[in-house]
Design a protein around this motif. Structure first.
Motif, mmCIF file in Angstrom:
data_model
loop_
_atom_site.group_PDB
_atom_site.id
_atom_site.type_symbol
_atom_site.label_atom_id
_atom_site.label_comp_id
_atom_site.label_asym_id
_atom_site.label_seq_id
_atom_site.Cartn_x
_atom_site.Cartn_y
_atom_site.Cartn_z
ATOM 1 N N LEU A 76 12.763 -65.929 -3.832
ATOM 2 C CA LEU A 76 11.799 -64.916 -3.420
ATOM 3 C C LEU A 76 11.897 -64.731 -1.911
ATOM 4 O O LEU A 76 11.993 -65.714 -1.174
ATOM 5 N N ALA A 88 6.679 -59.817 -8.145
ATOM 6 C CA ALA A 88 8.139 -59.698 -8.133
ATOM 7 C C ALA A 88 8.773 -60.574 -9.207
ATOM 8 O O ALA A 88 9.749 -60.180 -9.852
ATOM 9 N N LEU A 89 8.232 -61.764 -9.410
ATOM 10 C CA LEU A 89 8.751 -62.653 -10.446
ATOM 11 C C LEU A 89 8.588 -62.031 -11.828
ATOM 12 O O LEU A 89 9.516 -62.043 -12.649
ATOM 13 N N THR A 108 1.803 -63.132 0.298
ATOM 14 C CA THR A 108 3.124 -63.525 -0.208
ATOM 15 C C THR A 108 3.018 -64.108 -1.610
ATOM 16 O O THR A 108 3.861 -63.841 -2.474
ATOM 17 N N SER A 162 9.717 -62.739 1.090
ATOM 18 C CA SER A 162 8.540 -61.945 1.437
ATOM 19 C C SER A 162 8.711 -61.383 2.840
ATOM 20 O O SER A 162 8.805 -62.135 3.813
ATOM 21 N N SER A 174 11.066 -56.609 -7.635
ATOM 22 C CA SER A 174 10.495 -56.271 -6.325
ATOM 23 C C SER A 174 9.050 -55.835 -6.504
ATOM 24 O O SER A 174 8.635 -55.419 -7.593
ATOM 25 N N LEU A 198 11.732 -69.887 -1.603
ATOM 26 C CA LEU A 198 10.861 -68.823 -1.110
ATOM 27 C C LEU A 198 10.998 -68.761 0.402
ATOM 28 O O LEU A 198 10.801 -69.760 1.097
ATOM 29 N N GLY A 227 4.691 -62.264 -4.562
ATOM 30 C CA GLY A 227 5.689 -63.083 -5.232
ATOM 31 C C GLY A 227 5.472 -63.135 -6.733
ATOM 32 O O GLY A 227 6.421 -63.060 -7.521
ATOM 33 N N SER A 265 7.996 -57.927 -1.384
ATOM 34 C CA SER A 265 8.730 -59.110 -1.835
ATOM 35 C C SER A 265 9.826 -58.734 -2.822
ATOM 36 O O SER A 265 9.666 -57.804 -3.619
ATOM 37 N N THR A 266 10.909 -59.462 -2.756
ATOM 38 C CA THR A 266 12.019 -59.262 -3.689
ATOM 39 C C THR A 266 12.341 -60.580 -4.377
ATOM 40 O O THR A 266 12.171 -61.657 -3.803
ATOM 41 N N CYS A 267 12.809 -60.472 -5.617
ATOM 42 C CA CYS A 267 13.195 -61.644 -6.402
ATOM 43 C C CYS A 267 14.661 -61.494 -6.791
ATOM 44 O O CYS A 267 15.070 -60.451 -7.303
#
Length: 784
Positions: free
Chosen positions: A434, A456-457, A449, A436, A349, A387, A453, A361-363
């Motif tokens: 992902l 988060a990655l 984003t 956003s 995140s 995404l 992103g 953003s969360t992964c």
């Protein structure tokens, strides 16, 4: 029926044909476009009058693909086309963004453009032809429209720019961009690249312009031939030029002053709004003789005119003084702060904030079973990187409910997806998603984003090839003036009131994606190159902020991330691992708690095993390796009794591999039944593989060789070996019958060939007092 056909030849010899007057004749304009086996129908219909109170261009573009075009059935229960797919929405947006700026600013009638794919063989890409078809339909109508446009796809293959490449050619391309333009000006650009330079992109745009120009000329020729070069009359706006002039005179300077104050978004909006509100109150007091309806009409005009006042004030402040709405210089980036792992449970995140734009953003990392199935008309496969972009109303301070995902959200998410997807390693075993969430927005949330992103990655431990950053650029250029300004990291108002929205994403080594919408005429390649190079400097600054937050992907994934191990097995063992009806693989998953997937790739079985803990993975891998292993003669196996027969039992020594344990090989003592040994189905038993039949491949097992041989055990002779007979006491009795004179060397005479030899019993005389039997009575009594 007045059918008119026009043909255009591309540089590679392919031809595009547009035909009108044959189908859909009740529309305002319709054309059938053909390229080889690809056929599109484009139609356009416009209302005669505008809806009262409309002060914008109500254009709706819909691109739809019929499954019958490729000889396919739609999926789903209803077996018919449903809502538009993401691909159809993205193509619709590409066409809309080129057409919309070319309608007159005071034309407010509803216009509906429909483009339908009716035939496709999967060779040529139809989305590249949609813009050409839509513009040609407008050219065949009397709907007011500034000039024809067209769209082409440009790919770079082996260093050469190719116009409208085929699906097969795209496999070798390092650049894929869609360009929409008139004969003179670029209107729209969108695409993705594999870290190419800014000069390479400009070369692609030049190649696109060369291809688009003859397409526009052909449409102009068609419009003139149909007599549609003269457009319909319309009157969709009521204007008061005296009021317009008054507002320009009285409100321009106050608006200019607000522009120079460098206020935050909400404060600036309130300040601009107050200027208009005060003017309306003053005007109403001075014109008390006007009716309520007349006053409402004046208010609507004031809203339109004040928009132009704001626009002029903002543009002149930038061009004349170099001062932007928030006080920045033209090439200055807003303050940035970043954070990783703000949320404890997501696999990765981040928060990325640039000025008043913020993305959380969360992964999420998943297995192969989490891949997205893409089932479009011309594309069928799976996506392993997803995404999703969400733009809730609260991010701009709006008080309204959040509804479903709109076209804008799909488009912005797709751009960010294009910018990042090339940096996910091809051999990374996880499916990546992902999400956003835009929490604040004041310009370029799609580029936020991309940045969030990337963070988060890397926070999730995804081994990105290189981090990616993104930036949105703007342009201010008034018609007839040489002076212009390229703006870095534009605000929402600068996008709305400016002449260009140009987004680029990239790594330190080159561009990965771009999107550009141009609202002015005469954008030179010199201005475009300046914008690209200024964007590069901005991206590098933002990239440093990202890498200062997290320098590289985490070496270890978080504990809650499912672990995945990949292995390869020979192709011929895929069926053995899966089992009949999936029985074996399902049992393995049930026993171990792991998730197992198998795919055949290039003649090899690719196995992916995932589980929340290492023990489950090890157990599953052990079972798979046991299946693909080849039993070896002489090895001892812990087998499971699968079935019992009178002559022995079948023991599974490896998953899917059974051998015969003969009753004679169970124990050293003689057994009459298998049950005597206490063996039951499901029992575990140690066995040794004695031999593998070279013809049948059957396995011969033994258990007795693994237990101690009794001391008094007497070996049985091997098959075919002669047993020794015990000694006999006394004379040997001659069991042979008396053969008469042959013992004395005498030999009976043999009858001649054909002569009957009497049997010995026939030669004997009948016994005394024995009469021959008479069967005559029996014959007389038989019923024939």
């Amino acid at each position: 029926m007045n059918v008119i056909t026009k043909t255009l030849q591309l540089a590679d010899g392919r031809t595009i044909t547009i035909e009108t007057g044959k189908v859909a004749k009740q529309t305002d304009g319709a054309v059938m476009l053909k390229m080889n086996n690809t056929v599109l129908l484009a139609t356009v219909c416009a209302a005669k009058d505008a809806v009262p109170g409309t002060d914008f261009m109500p254009l709706q573009v819909d691109y739809r693909e019929q499954y019958s075009a490729a000889g396919r059935f739609p999926g789903g229960f209803t077996k018919r086309e449903g809502k538009a797919s993401d691909n159809e929405i993205l193509t619709s947006r590409l066409v809309d963004r080129v057409l919309r700026p070319l309608f007159p600013s005071n034309y407010h009638a509803e216009v509906f453009v429909n483009v339908m794919l009716f035939s496709a063989d999967g060779v040529d890409q139809p989305d590249a032809l949609a813009g050409f078809a839509a513009s040609a339909a407008l050219a065949c109508s009397d709907i007011p429209f500034e000039c024809p446009i067209s769209e082409v796809r440009v790919a770079r293959i082996n260093g050469e720019y190719v116009i409208d490449p085929t699906f097969e050619q795209m496999k070798e391309a390092d650049m894929d961009i869609m360009v929409g333009a008139s004969a003179e000006n670029i209107m729209m650009v969108e695409g993705e690249m594999k870290e190419v330079s800014e000069q390479d992109m400009i070369g692609a745009l030049k190649a696109a312009m060369e291809a688009i120009k003859p397409m526009c000329e052909l449409q102009a020729e068609l419009s003139k031939e149909l007599g549609k070069d003269v457009k319909r009359e319309y009157d969709h706006e009521v204007n008061d030029e005296e009021l317009r002039e008054q507002m320009n005179k009285e409100l321009y300077q106050p608006a200019y002053d607000v522009t120079k104050q460098a206020l935050e978004k909400q404060q600036r909006a309130e300040a601009f709004e107050k200027i208009l509100t005060d003017f309306k109150e003053k005007y109403a007091a001075e014109h008390a003789d006007l009716t309520e309806d007349e006053m409402e009409e004046k208010y609507a005009m004031m809203d339109r005119y004040y928009h132009d006042v704001e626009r002029d004030a903002m543009r002149r402040c930038i061009l004349d003084e170099g001062i932007r709405l928030d006080g920045r210089k033209t090439d200055e980036i807003r303050p940035i702060w970043c954070e990783v792992s703000p949320l404890p449970m997501p696999h990765g995140s981040s928060i990325f904030t640039r000025g008043e734009t913020q993305s959380l953003s969360t992964c999420t990392l998943g297995t192969k079973l989490d891949e997205k199935l893409v089932d479009d008309v011309l594309e069928h496969g799976y996506q392993r990187f997803l995404l999703h972009y969400n733009f809730p109303p609260f991010c701009t301070g709006e008080a309204k409910a959040q509804r479903g995902v709109g076209r804008r959200e799909i488009g912005h998410g797709h751009l960010a997806w294009r910018g990042l997807k090339g940096q996910i390693p091809e051999d990374f075993p996880y499916t990546v998603r992902l999400v956003s969430q835009i929490l604040e927005s004041n310009g370029s949330s799609s580029m936020a984003t991309v940045c969030a992103g990337t963070l988060a990655l890397m926070d999730a431990g995804v081994p990105m090839k290189k981090p990616v950053s993104g930036i949105a650029m703007g342009l201010i250029k008034n018609p007839g003036e040489d002076k212009y300004a390229v703006l870095s990291d534009i605000l929402g108002d600068e996008d709305h009131l400016g002449d260009m929205d140009f987004k680029t994403t990239g790594t330190k080594d080159g561009l990965t994606a771009t999107q550009m919408d141009i609202k002015c005429d005469g954008l030179s390649f010199d201005i475009l190159e300046k914008a690209l190079m200024q964007a590069k400097a901005g991206r590098e600054h933002i990239l440093k902020c990202l890498t200062d937050t997290i320098a590289e992907p985490r070496a270890e994934m978080k504990p809650q991330v499912p672990r995945i191990v990949q292995l390869e097995i020979p192709k011929e063992f895929i069926g053995a691992v899966i089992g009949p009806g999936g029985k074996i693989i399902q049992q393995m998953q049930e026993d171990t708690g792991a998730t197992i997937t198998i795919d055949e790739v290039d003649g090899v079985g690719k196995v992916q095993v995932s589980a929340p803990n290492k023990d489950s993975i090890d157990a599953a891998i052990g079972k798979i390796k046991a299946i693909v292993a080849i039993p070896e003669v002489g090895e001892v196996y812990d087998g499971v009794v699968r079935s019992i027969m009178p002559y022995g039992c079948f023991v599974e020594i490896m998953p899917g591999k059974d051998g015969l344990l003969h009753i004679s090989e169970i124990d050293w003592k003689r057994l009459e039944t298998v049950e005597e040994a206490g063996i039951k189905e499901g029992d575990h038993i140690q066995v040794k593989l004695l031999e593998i039949d070279p013809k049948t491949g059957k396995y011969k097992l033994s258990h007795r060789v693994l237990i101690e041989k009794p001391a008094d055990y007497v070996e049985r002779p091997a098959r075919g070996e002669r047993r020794e007979r015990p000694e006999r006491n006394g004379e040997r009795r001659d069991r042979r019958p008396d053969r008469g004179d042959r013992r004395n060397g005498e030999r009976r005479e043999r009858p001649e060939r054909g002569e009957h030899r009497p049997r010995p019993e026939q030669q004997e005389a009948p016994k005394e007092n024995q009469e021959p039997k008479d069967f005559s009575d029996s014959l007389d009594n038989m019923d024939f």
